[in-house]
Enzyme design. Structure first.
Site, PDB file in Angstrom:
ATOM      1  N   LYS A 129     -22.854  15.464  42.301  1.00 18.51           N
ATOM      2  CA  LYS A 129     -21.853  16.153  41.241  1.00 18.51           C
ATOM      3  C   LYS A 129     -20.382  14.877  41.367  1.00 18.51           C
ATOM      4  O   LYS A 129     -20.202  14.775  41.513  1.00 18.51           O
ATOM      5  CB  LYS A 129     -20.776  16.907  42.359  1.00 18.51           C
ATOM      6  CG  LYS A 129     -21.585  18.064  42.892  1.00 18.51           C
ATOM      7  CD  LYS A 129     -21.027  19.097  44.242  1.00 18.51           C
ATOM      8  CE  LYS A 129     -19.620  19.533  43.090  1.00 18.51           C
ATOM      9  NZ  LYS A 129     -19.663  20.334  41.288  1.00 18.51           N
ATOM     10  N   ASP A 183     -19.816  26.386  43.137  1.00 16.53           N
ATOM     11  CA  ASP A 183     -19.227  25.158  42.179  1.00 16.53           C
ATOM     12  C   ASP A 183     -21.204  24.413  41.497  1.00 16.53           C
ATOM     13  O   ASP A 183     -21.953  24.991  42.094  1.00 16.53           O
ATOM     14  CB  ASP A 183     -19.091  23.580  42.641  1.00 16.53           C
ATOM     15  CG  ASP A 183     -18.498  22.604  41.417  1.00 16.53           C
ATOM     16  OD1 ASP A 183     -17.847  22.669  41.076  1.00 16.53           O
ATOM     17  OD2 ASP A 183     -17.724  22.044  42.543  1.00 16.53           O
ATOM     18  N   GLY A 184     -20.757  23.907  40.352  1.00 19.31           N
ATOM     19  CA  GLY A 184     -22.161  23.416  39.833  1.00 19.31           C
ATOM     20  C   GLY A 184     -22.202  22.125  40.090  1.00 19.31           C
ATOM     21  O   GLY A 184     -22.033  21.532  41.221  1.00 19.31           O
ATOM     22  N   GLY A 217     -17.572  14.833  36.716  1.00 18.05           N
ATOM     23  CA  GLY A 217     -16.226  15.095  36.388  1.00 18.05           C
ATOM     24  C   GLY A 217     -15.111  14.069  37.228  1.00 18.05           C
ATOM     25  O   GLY A 217     -14.155  13.809  36.633  1.00 18.05           O
ATOM     26  N   ASP A 228     -24.778  18.270  39.117  1.00 15.89           N
ATOM     27  CA  ASP A 228     -25.800  17.709  37.664  1.00 15.89           C
ATOM     28  C   ASP A 228     -26.971  17.696  37.821  1.00 15.89           C
ATOM     29  O   ASP A 228     -28.116  17.792  37.046  1.00 15.89           O
ATOM     30  CB  ASP A 228     -25.546  16.115  38.097  1.00 15.89           C
ATOM     31  CG  ASP A 228     -23.894  15.726  37.521  1.00 15.89           C
ATOM     32  OD1 ASP A 228     -24.127  15.998  36.572  1.00 15.89           O
ATOM     33  OD2 ASP A 228     -23.838  14.561  39.025  1.00 15.89           O
ATOM     34  N   GLU A 263     -13.535  18.612  45.866  1.00 13.14           N
ATOM     35  CA  GLU A 263     -14.643  19.102  45.778  1.00 13.14           C
ATOM     36  C   GLU A 263     -15.192  18.823  47.112  1.00 13.14           C
ATOM     37  O   GLU A 263     -15.821  20.240  47.783  1.00 13.14           O
ATOM     38  CB  GLU A 263     -15.331  18.761  44.619  1.00 13.14           C
ATOM     39  CG  GLU A 263     -15.642  19.161  43.188  1.00 13.14           C
ATOM     40  CD  GLU A 263     -16.262  18.714  42.439  1.00 13.14           C
ATOM     41  OE1 GLU A 263     -16.515  19.135  41.018  1.00 13.14           O
ATOM     42  OE2 GLU A 263     -17.357  17.972  42.034  1.00 13.14           O
TER      43      GLU A 263
END
Length: 238
Positions: free
Chosen positions: A104, A91-92, A107, A94, A113
């Site tokens: 995160k 996952d990505g 979103g 911030d 997540e």
């Protein structure tokens, strides 16, 4: 009139480079979890380019957009509710710090997540090198998902625990009213002047009745794969 055509250097897409590096982590037969965002979309596209590997994998995702992409590419896609264990979750984020504590928030899907990250043997952050900072940056808020009935209670309690913070409820841009999470709950962003101790924040916010989850991933990531001007780096918590 000059006939000279200036050829500009091609800019490196560091999100794509991080996704390429992540391919070496994936092995045939694994169950892989994917989050959301551009880097993850790149990874899904790269996996689809290797049909033999792709057909051996089981995929699940915390993101509706990623799930749509995986379905369109023909992956074996399983809903998170039927997954109890994941080999690797990508996952990505911030921003993340030296301990790989990550925010995160963007979103608003941090609850799902976090569920998938907790089910993974390895949780790996992907993205460009600009995501890494020595300490978490208060520029990015902590997103909080909470029961609609708890709006006033959660807002008041957060103000008591962290004086001077700004509690901003997320509002919908497509309809009149509050933004609602995939789980039917409300979302808010908590902004700090100085980011508090991650352990204190993690525990205190979770203890507030009505809070479902927050977007600080404390001590969950095992590795970060990032790409920058000096190439791809693998970062581990210190």
């Amino acid at each position: 009139m000059s006939n000279i055509i200036e050829i500009l250097p091609r800019m490196t897409d560091h999100k794509q480079e991080a996704a390429k590096a992540a391919m070496s982590i994936i092995s045939a037969g694994q169950t892989i979890g994917l989050g959301g965002g551009k880097t993850i979309a790149y990874l899904a596209e790269l996996l689809a380019e290797d049909p033999k590997l792709m057909q051996s994998l089981t995929l699940t995702s915390s993101s509706f957009e990623t799930s749509v992409l995986l379905h369109a590419k023909g992956f074996r896609l399983v809903a998170p509710s039927f997954i109890s264990r994941i080999d690797v979750y990508f996952d990505g984020c911030d921003v993340f710090d030296r301990q790989l504590n990550a925010l995160k928030s963007g979103g608003g899907i941090h609850t799902m997540e976090k569920l998938l990250a907790s089910a993974a043997d390895r949780f790996i952050l992907l993205g460009d090198a600009g995501k890494y900072q020595a300490t978490l940056n208060p520029k990015f808020p902590v997103a909080i998902e909470f029961l609609p009935q708890a709006l006033s209670i959660v807002s008041r309690r957060l103000g008591e625990l962290f004086p001077g913070t700004r509690f901003i409820q997320r509002m919908s841009t497509e309809k009149i009213g509050a933004a609602i999470s995939d789980n039917g709950n409300m979302l808010a962003d908590l902004y700090f002047d100085v980011f508090p101790d991650p352990t204190e924040l993690d525990i205190q916010v979770k203890m507030i009745p009505g809070v479902v989850e927050h977007s600080l991933f404390r001590g969950m990531a095992h590795q970060a794969v990032v790409s920058g001007e000096d190439g791809v780096k693998n970062i581990y918590p210190v």
